[in-house]
Design a protein around this motif. Structure first.
Motif, PDB file in Angstrom:
ATOM      1  N   PRO A  79       0.817  -1.217   0.000  1.00 19.03           N
ATOM      2  CA  PRO A  79       0.000   0.000   0.000  1.00 19.03           C
ATOM      3  C   PRO A  79       0.849   1.265   0.000  1.00 19.03           C
ATOM      4  O   PRO A  79       2.011   1.252   0.419  1.00 19.03           O
ATOM      5  N   LEU A  80       0.245   2.350  -0.468  1.00 19.93           N
ATOM      6  CA  LEU A  80       0.922   3.637  -0.402  1.00 19.93           C
ATOM      7  C   LEU A  80       1.040   4.078   1.049  1.00 19.93           C
ATOM      8  O   LEU A  80       0.117   3.890   1.835  1.00 19.93           O
ATOM      9  N   PRO A  81       2.155   4.669   1.432  1.00 16.87           N
ATOM     10  CA  PRO A  81       2.263   5.187   2.802  1.00 16.87           C
ATOM     11  C   PRO A  81       1.309   6.355   2.988  1.00 16.87           C
ATOM     12  O   PRO A  81       1.173   7.197   2.098  1.00 16.87           O
ATOM     13  N   GLU A  82       0.627   6.397   4.099  1.00 18.29           N
ATOM     14  CA  GLU A  82      -0.318   7.489   4.350  1.00 18.29           C
ATOM     15  C   GLU A  82       0.381   8.836   4.433  1.00 18.29           C
ATOM     16  O   GLU A  82      -0.201   9.868   4.113  1.00 18.29           O
ATOM     17  N   ASP A  83       1.640   8.823   4.838  1.00 17.36           N
ATOM     18  CA  ASP A  83       2.401  10.062   4.942  1.00 17.36           C
ATOM     19  C   ASP A  83       3.234  10.250   3.680  1.00 17.36           C
ATOM     20  O   ASP A  83       4.157   9.475   3.411  1.00 17.36           O
ATOM     21  N   ASP A  84       2.905  11.274   2.895  1.00 14.00           N
ATOM     22  CA  ASP A  84       3.652  11.564   1.666  1.00 14.00           C
ATOM     23  C   ASP A  84       4.899  12.401   1.930  1.00 14.00           C
ATOM     24  O   ASP A  84       5.550  12.852   0.998  1.00 14.00           O
ATOM     25  N   GLY A  85       5.218  12.607   3.191  1.00 13.98           N
ATOM     26  CA  GLY A  85       6.317  13.481   3.534  1.00 13.98           C
ATOM     27  C   GLY A  85       7.688  12.958   3.142  1.00 13.98           C
ATOM     28  O   GLY A  85       8.625  13.727   2.981  1.00 13.98           O
ATOM     29  N   ASP A  86       7.816  11.636   2.989  1.00 11.22           N
ATOM     30  CA  ASP A  86       9.099  11.045   2.602  1.00 11.22           C
ATOM     31  C   ASP A  86       9.280  11.205   1.097  1.00 11.22           C
ATOM     32  O   ASP A  86       8.708  10.462   0.304  1.00 11.22           O
ATOM     33  N   GLU A  87      10.073  12.172   0.688  1.00 12.28           N
ATOM     34  CA  GLU A  87      10.255  12.475  -0.728  1.00 12.28           C
ATOM     35  C   GLU A  87      10.850  11.301  -1.496  1.00 12.28           C
ATOM     36  O   GLU A  87      10.441  11.016  -2.625  1.00 12.28           O
ATOM     37  N   ALA A  88      11.797  10.610  -0.910  1.00 10.81           N
ATOM     38  CA  ALA A  88      12.440   9.487  -1.599  1.00 10.81           C
ATOM     39  C   ALA A  88      11.430   8.376  -1.887  1.00 10.81           C
ATOM     40  O   ALA A  88      11.407   7.800  -2.979  1.00 10.81           O
ATOM     41  N   GLU A  89      10.574   8.066  -0.911  1.00 13.95           N
ATOM     42  CA  GLU A  89       9.553   7.039  -1.102  1.00 13.95           C
ATOM     43  C   GLU A  89       8.517   7.500  -2.117  1.00 13.95           C
ATOM     44  O   GLU A  89       8.045   6.702  -2.946  1.00 13.95           O
ATOM     45  N   TYR A  90       8.185   8.763  -2.086  1.00 14.86           N
ATOM     46  CA  TYR A  90       7.213   9.311  -3.041  1.00 14.86           C
ATOM     47  C   TYR A  90       7.738   9.167  -4.468  1.00 14.86           C
ATOM     48  O   TYR A  90       7.019   8.731  -5.371  1.00 14.86           O
ATOM     49  N   ILE A  91       8.986   9.514  -4.675  1.00 16.45           N
ATOM     50  CA  ILE A  91       9.591   9.408  -6.004  1.00 16.45           C
ATOM     51  C   ILE A  91       9.646   7.944  -6.449  1.00 16.45           C
ATOM     52  O   ILE A  91       9.389   7.625  -7.612  1.00 16.45           O
ATOM     53  N   ARG A  92       9.979   7.039  -5.529  1.00 20.49           N
ATOM     54  CA  ARG A  92      10.037   5.609  -5.861  1.00 20.49           C
ATOM     55  C   ARG A  92       8.693   5.109  -6.361  1.00 20.49           C
ATOM     56  O   ARG A  92       8.613   4.383  -7.352  1.00 20.49           O
ATOM     57  N   GLN A  93       7.621   5.512  -5.694  1.00 19.52           N
ATOM     58  CA  GLN A  93       6.284   5.107  -6.093  1.00 19.52           C
ATOM     59  C   GLN A  93       5.948   5.659  -7.480  1.00 19.52           C
ATOM     60  O   GLN A  93       5.376   4.949  -8.323  1.00 19.52           O
ATOM     61  N   GLN A  94       6.281   6.920  -7.717  1.00 13.60           N
ATOM     62  CA  GLN A  94       5.987   7.541  -9.001  1.00 13.60           C
ATOM     63  C   GLN A  94       6.755   6.866 -10.140  1.00 13.60           C
ATOM     64  O   GLN A  94       6.198   6.580 -11.204  1.00 13.60           O
ATOM     65  N   GLU A  95       8.024   6.623  -9.921  1.00 12.26           N
ATOM     66  CA  GLU A  95       8.863   6.018 -10.950  1.00 12.26           C
ATOM     67  C   GLU A  95       8.422   4.596 -11.278  1.00 12.26           C
ATOM     68  O   GLU A  95       8.472   4.166 -12.432  1.00 12.26           O
ATOM     69  N   ALA A  96       7.990   3.860 -10.280  1.00  9.71           N
ATOM     70  CA  ALA A  96       7.558   2.482 -10.494  1.00  9.71           C
ATOM     71  C   ALA A  96       6.373   2.420 -11.445  1.00  9.71           C
ATOM     72  O   ALA A  96       6.277   1.516 -12.282  1.00  9.71           O
ATOM     73  N   VAL A  97       5.467   3.379 -11.329  1.00  8.45           N
ATOM     74  CA  VAL A  97       4.291   3.407 -12.204  1.00  8.45           C
ATOM     75  C   VAL A  97       4.672   3.832 -13.614  1.00  8.45           C
ATOM     76  O   VAL A  97       4.115   3.329 -14.593  1.00  8.45           O
ATOM     77  N   LEU A  98       5.626   4.742 -13.746  1.00  9.72           N
ATOM     78  CA  LEU A  98       6.033   5.211 -15.069  1.00  9.72           C
ATOM     79  C   LEU A  98       6.694   4.121 -15.893  1.00  9.72           C
ATOM     80  O   LEU A  98       6.503   4.044 -17.113  1.00  9.72           O
ATOM     81  N   ASP A  99       7.463   3.270 -15.259  1.00 13.45           N
ATOM     82  CA  ASP A  99       8.320   2.343 -15.995  1.00 13.45           C
ATOM     83  C   ASP A  99       7.800   0.920 -16.124  1.00 13.45           C
ATOM     84  O   ASP A  99       8.551   0.027 -16.499  1.00 13.45           O
ATOM     85  N   GLY A 100       6.540   0.666 -15.822  1.00 11.77           N
ATOM     86  CA  GLY A 100       6.035  -0.694 -15.944  1.00 11.77           C
ATOM     87  C   GLY A 100       4.556  -0.717 -16.246  1.00 11.77           C
ATOM     88  O   GLY A 100       3.905   0.326 -16.343  1.00 11.77           O
ATOM     89  N   PRO A 101       3.987  -1.907 -16.413  1.00 16.80           N
ATOM     90  CA  PRO A 101       2.547  -2.035 -16.665  1.00 16.80           C
ATOM     91  C   PRO A 101       1.745  -1.374 -15.551  1.00 16.80           C
ATOM     92  O   PRO A 101       2.134  -1.415 -14.382  1.00 16.80           O
TER      93      PRO A 101
END
Length: 293
Positions: A79-101
């Motif tokens: 699941p997505l972390p409820e706290d979006d404050g962690d910029e590194a984790e936020y970027i990881r989530q975004q990049e994962a969606v961009l580069d795969g199905p």
């Protein structure tokens, strides 16, 4: 960024070419990789969803609705972390969606024809288009004028989301799509609000993107003509988020921190891309030297 990947053919890490998504005009501008297609959806606030309904006369009628769309990959075990404050984790989530199905999520209203059509049939075919205009291309002659642009077309099957956990996931993505890391910077969503929201998931069948990112491009010497007052080139076009205007509910609260950081960064990114792709290529510069001689 779009326009910097290998075009003209299906990518091994992207969507297969079919009759629906194959680029036929200006094939060299076609892209099928996940990152290019998904990044265009991510870059625009509004996408258009086309579908058909049966009207009161029993005839099939095309419809097209502007909606908010976002790419996502729901995994109940991640699941997505409820706290979006962690910029590194936020970027990881975004990049994962961009580069795969991924799936595409849409926010709509229970009164919309799209919602009613899916409610009635369970699943319907849709075509989702997203577009960004990055420049106006001014040529020597009227028929050579064009636009710098990024566009994506996604074909898939739309269904309603009934699982509360997935609906919450989609709302999280849609909120952050409107404003970076906004989900955890606001009051938490209430169960009644979650129940009232209508969210659709589009399982993607095929997709493609088309990108023009250049100056005026190739031209023949005779196209230059005899007029000496014709300016040619690109006028960059980019979306600008203006100065925030407060609601006045709490006058002492200013738009700083997350809101201002997002606004400034997005403006710089939009402007930087539009101005960069407007620059003449080495081939174009050589052609200009030949004309001026």
């Amino acid at each position: 960024m779009p326009g910097e990947t290998n075009g003209n053919g299906a990518a091994p890490d992207g969507y297969p070419q079919t009759k629906l998504n194959t680029i036929r005009i200006y094939k060299q501008r076609g892209y099928y990789d996940y990152r290019t297609v998904h990044s265009i959806v991510a870059a625009t606030f509004v996408s258009h969803v086309a579908f058909t309904i049966t009207d009161e006369d029993g005839e099939l009628t095309p419809m097209n609705m502007p909606l908010t769309a976002v790419m996502g990959r729901y995994d109940p075990n991640d699941p997505l972390p409820e706290d979006d404050g962690d910029e590194a984790e936020y970027i990881r989530q975004q990049e994962a969606v961009l580069d795969g199905p991924a799936d595409l999520y849409l926010h709509t209203n229970a009164a919309s024809l799209l919602y009613k059509s899916i409610k009635e049939k369970g699943s319907i075919r849709v075509c989702v288009t997203s577009t960004k205009v990055d420049g106006v291309v001014l040529f020597f002659t009227p028929n050579g004028h064009s636009l710098n642009y990024r566009s994506s077309i996604i074909h898939g099957d739309a269904t309603l989301i009934t699982d509360p956990a997935e609906k919450r996931y989609a709302m999280h993505l849609l909120t952050n799509h409107m404003s970076r890391r906004r989900w955890s910077a606001t009051n938490p969503v209430t169960p009644s609000a979650l129940k009232a929201v209508q969210v659709m998931r589009v399982r993607i069948r095929c997709a493609s993107a088309k990108v023009r990112a250049a100056n005026i491009g190739d031209f023949e010497r005779e196209q230059v003509g005899e007029r000496e007052d014709v300016w040619t080139g690109v006028v960059p076009v980019y979306e600008v988020l203006g100065e925030p205007v407060g609601s006045g509910v709490f006058p002492e609260r200013t738009a700083e921190g997350q809101v201002e950081e997002w606004r400034v960064a997005r403006n710089e990114r939009e402007k930087g891309y539009a101005e960069r792709v407007a620059q003449p290529s080495e081939v174009e510069l050589k052609m200009r030297e030949m004309v001026s001689q």
